[in-house]
Design an enzyme around this catalytic site. Structure first.
Site, PDB file in Angstrom:
ATOM      1  N   HIS A  22       0.757  -1.222  -0.161  1.00  0.00           N
ATOM      2  CA  HIS A  22      -0.002   0.187   0.050  1.00  0.00           C
ATOM      3  C   HIS A  22       1.025   1.245  -0.002  1.00  0.00           C
ATOM      4  CE1 HIS A  22      -4.104  -1.952   0.762  1.00  0.00           C
ATOM      5  NE2 HIS A  22      -3.107  -2.865   0.935  1.00  0.00           N
ATOM      6  N   ASP A 114      -5.862   6.185   1.501  1.00  0.00           N
ATOM      7  CA  ASP A 114      -6.122   4.826   0.962  1.00  0.00           C
ATOM      8  C   ASP A 114      -7.489   4.424   1.660  1.00  0.00           C
ATOM      9  OD1 ASP A 114      -6.285   1.870   1.125  1.00  0.00           O
ATOM     10  OD2 ASP A 114      -4.186   1.809   0.742  1.00  0.00           O
ATOM     11  N   HIS A 147     -20.363  -3.847  -4.859  1.00  0.00           N
ATOM     12  CA  HIS A 147     -21.628  -4.426  -5.116  1.00  0.00           C
ATOM     13  C   HIS A 147     -21.884  -5.175  -3.582  1.00  0.00           C
ATOM     14  CE1 HIS A 147     -21.369  -3.720  -9.299  1.00  0.00           C
ATOM     15  NE2 HIS A 147     -22.397  -3.940  -9.513  1.00  0.00           N
ATOM     16  N   GLN A 335      12.532  -6.209  -6.458  1.00  0.00           N
ATOM     17  CA  GLN A 335      11.840  -7.045  -7.396  1.00  0.00           C
ATOM     18  C   GLN A 335      11.550  -6.285  -8.542  1.00  0.00           C
ATOM     19  OE1 GLN A 335       8.278  -9.111  -6.015  1.00  0.00           O
ATOM     20  NE2 GLN A 335       6.827  -8.101  -7.441  1.00  0.00           N
ATOM     21  N   GLU A 358       3.348  -4.912 -11.635  1.00  0.00           N
ATOM     22  CA  GLU A 358       4.889  -4.855 -11.844  1.00  0.00           C
ATOM     23  C   GLU A 358       5.348  -6.041 -13.157  1.00  0.00           C
ATOM     24  OE1 GLU A 358       6.846  -5.556  -8.035  1.00  0.00           O
ATOM     25  OE2 GLU A 358       5.910  -3.668  -7.550  1.00  0.00           O
TER      26      GLU A 358
HETATM   27  N1  UDP Z   1       8.673  -6.847  -3.304  1.00  0.00           N
HETATM   28  C1  UDP Z   1       9.936  -6.381  -3.235  1.00  0.00           C
HETATM   29  N2  UDP Z   1      11.031  -7.471  -3.019  1.00  0.00           N
HETATM   30  C2  UDP Z   1      10.382  -9.004  -2.742  1.00  0.00           C
HETATM   31  C3  UDP Z   1       9.272  -8.996  -3.050  1.00  0.00           C
HETATM   32  C4  UDP Z   1       8.374  -7.950  -3.245  1.00  0.00           C
HETATM   33  O1  UDP Z   1      10.530  -5.326  -3.379  1.00  0.00           O
HETATM   34  O2  UDP Z   1      11.393  -9.752  -2.509  1.00  0.00           O
HETATM   35  C5  UDP Z   1       7.831  -5.690  -3.514  1.00  0.00           C
HETATM   36  C6  UDP Z   1       7.141  -5.726  -4.861  1.00  0.00           C
HETATM   37  O3  UDP Z   1       7.907  -5.326  -5.838  1.00  0.00           O
HETATM   38  C7  UDP Z   1       5.848  -5.120  -4.477  1.00  0.00           C
HETATM   39  C8  UDP Z   1       5.565  -5.439  -3.150  1.00  0.00           C
HETATM   40  O4  UDP Z   1       6.749  -5.726  -2.358  1.00  0.00           O
HETATM   41  O5  UDP Z   1       5.835  -3.761  -4.921  1.00  0.00           O
HETATM   42  C9  UDP Z   1       4.597  -6.576  -2.920  1.00  0.00           C
HETATM   43  O6  UDP Z   1       3.202  -5.727  -2.989  1.00  0.00           O
HETATM   44  P1  UDP Z   1       2.192  -6.991  -3.614  1.00  0.00           P
HETATM   45  O7  UDP Z   1       0.896  -5.945  -3.807  1.00  0.00           O
HETATM   46  O8  UDP Z   1       2.599  -7.594  -4.777  1.00  0.00           O
HETATM   47  O9  UDP Z   1       2.083  -7.896  -2.430  1.00  0.00           O
HETATM   48  P2  UDP Z   1       1.694  -7.743  -0.868  1.00  0.00           P
HETATM   49  O10 UDP Z   1       3.214  -7.909  -0.096  1.00  0.00           O
HETATM   50  O11 UDP Z   1       0.947  -6.640  -0.538  1.00  0.00           O
HETATM   51  O12 UDP Z   1       1.151  -8.996  -0.554  1.00  0.00           O
END
Ligand code: UDP
Length: 456
Positions: A22, A114, A147, A335, A358
């Site tokens: 977020h 948010d 909804h 990532q 991404e």
């Molecule tokens: N991410 C990262 N390195 C990692 C794994 C994830 O930088 O090893 C980042 C990824 O690029 C993304 C975020 O963490 O921006 C994860 O957000 P996402 O909504 O995909 O998943 P959540 O962590 O909220 O389940």
């Protein structure tokens, strides 16, 4: 109005929900606003600010309190208790922050927040400020929750196919987990549905997606709300390259093992590596981790797997040692850089919304193993609407078995279907870049948002 010696056009407070997935979109939207001459103050909770690596952060930030300044949600007795106290203490400390900024000669014009934190809009309105909600999940998912909120989608789900305007027919298991597994997380259910509780007071409903990706549902929702798409909120360097210093999100909860990852990827043949990561939250059962580990081994491909420190003990015994010739396991990686690396040919992912965007923006085909929340819906769209990957089917225990994981990886890396998916991946990469580039759909929307802010 001055901004580092320059004149700024307006001042936005951008309030993020305290989770990596977020904060990242809020951070990037902030940079886009700043690029258009708006002063931005990012607001995060004190508790999350302790855990973050803030080195690369270019946007000034302030903190408010969620009432659990040491450990955040982990310190709370329940999710419900956390969100309740966050609402109370957060409202009060956000009010104090807005007052402090006004008194220091930097009055706030707008609060971007948010919608997981709808009370922020009530505070903005108390001060007579512009209120802009920024959904950090897909428009399709927001539409499902809308909804439910309206009572049009009745729960528990009783149909085998669900028809919503702007969406393809969805099976119950394509719905967010809080909906199909009703009662699994009642506090989060209330939160995601409650996003719409005061939407009629919002001046803007912004969504981290792009028009071309979700055209039908965006058109439908835009008839009801002042809705604009502003994404994908990915560092400019990976898309349009117009924001020179925007190479990274800038706020990370975990420390990435950047050198180890990049060194390992360098020199590996183009498209030969399977990148595996399930984001910042996913907490698989041991059995699921083992199945994935075996599936990877059986696929016989090189792999880079992010296993967070808290998950490490779930790996099969000696897995890291036994696979060290083919694989690298790290606790966190950069990532975006990994996805942009030409060696990466497939992304095994939980389909968190950021990871999905991404992958779309980098053109890397996905194998989706969704875990909870909106991930199953993102996985459904990835496979059937965007045709950019496969959603791994689960067995009667809800687990993706090793043969299935292996099969999906092979389909993408070797199969005919993989070729089609790769073609689509390149199409989405191009469209994502165009959306945020000058004159693109998201760029125009951000421009409009700023222009109205300046004249309001
Ligand atoms: N991410 C990262 N390195 C990692 C794994 C994830 O930088 O090893 C980042 C990824 O690029 C993304 C975020 O963490 O921006 C994860 O957000 P996402 O909504 O995909 O998943 P959540 O962590 O909220 O389940």
């Amino acid at each position: 109005m001055e901004m580092e010696g320059n004149v700024y056009r307006a001042h936005c407070l951008v309030l993020a929900y305290p989770a990596q997935g977020h904060i990242n979109p809020m951070m990037e939207f902030s940079k886009r606003l700043e690029h258009k001459g708006v002063k931005v103050t990012l607001v995060i909770t004190k508790s999350i600010s302790h855990t973050m690596d803030k080195e690369a952060n270019s946007i000034p930030f302030e903190t408010i309190s969620d009432g659990y300044d040491e450990g955040g949600v982990a310190e709370a007795e329940s999710i419900h208790a956390y969100l309740e106290r966050f609402r109370r203490v957060g409202s009060q400390t956000l009010t104090e922050l807005i007052e402090k900024l006004s008194n220091s000669g930097c009055p706030v014009d707008c609060v971007v927040y948010d919608p997981f934190l709808p009370w922020a809009l009530d505070i903005a309105k108390k001060f007579g400020l512009v209120g802009a909600m920024l959904f950090t999940q897909s428009c399709a998912v927001d539409n499902i929750y809308y909804h439910v909120y309206k009572g049009v989608l009745k729960l528990p789900l009783s149909e085998t196919e669900i028809f919503l305007p702007g969406s393809p027919p969805l099976r119950p298991q394509d719905m967010p987990s809080f909906i199909y597994d009703l009662g699994s997380y009642p506090a989060y259910f209330d939160m995601v549905v409650g996003q719409f509780s005061n939407v009629d007071k919002a001046d803007w409903v912004l969504v981290n997606t792009f028009y071309e990706l979700e055209e039908e549902v965006v058109d439908w929702m835009a008839k009801i709300f002042p809705l604009r798409t502003i994404g994908p909120t990915i560092p400019s360097m990976f898309l349009d390259k117009r924001l020179e210093d925007d190479k990274d999100y800038g706020l990370s909860i975990f420390k990435p093992e950047t050198d180890a990852c990049m060194k390992w990827l360098n020199g590996r043949p183009r498209g030969s590596v399977v990148y595996v990561s399930f984001g910042s939250f996913v907490d698989f059962q041991v059995e699921q981790m083992e199945e994935i580990a075996w599936g990877l081994r059986m696929s016989n491909r090189c792999f880079l797997w992010v296993v967070r420190t808290s998950e490490e003990a779930k790996l099969p015994k000696n897995f890291v040692e036994e696979t060290s010739e083919k694989g690298l396991v790290v606790s966190w990686c950069p990532q975006l850089k990994v996805l942009a690396h030409e060696a990466v040919g497939c992304f095994v992912t939980h389909c968190g919304w950021n990871s999905t965007l991404e992958a779309l923006s980098s053109g890397v085909p996905m194998v989706a193993i969704p875990y909870w929340s909106d991930q199953s819906t993102n996985a459904k769209y990835t496979m059937d609407v965007w045709k950019m990957g496969l959603k791994a089917p689960v067995d009667e225990k809800g687990l993706v078995r090793r043969e299935i994981a292996e099969h999906c990886i092979r389909e993408i890396m070797e199969g005919e279907r993989g070729e089609e998916i790769k073609k689509n991946a390149l199409k989405w990469r191009k469209l994502a870049k165009e959306a945020v580039d000058e004159g693109g759909s998201s760029d125009k929307n951000i421009e409009e948002f700023v222009a109205k802010l300046v004249h309001s």
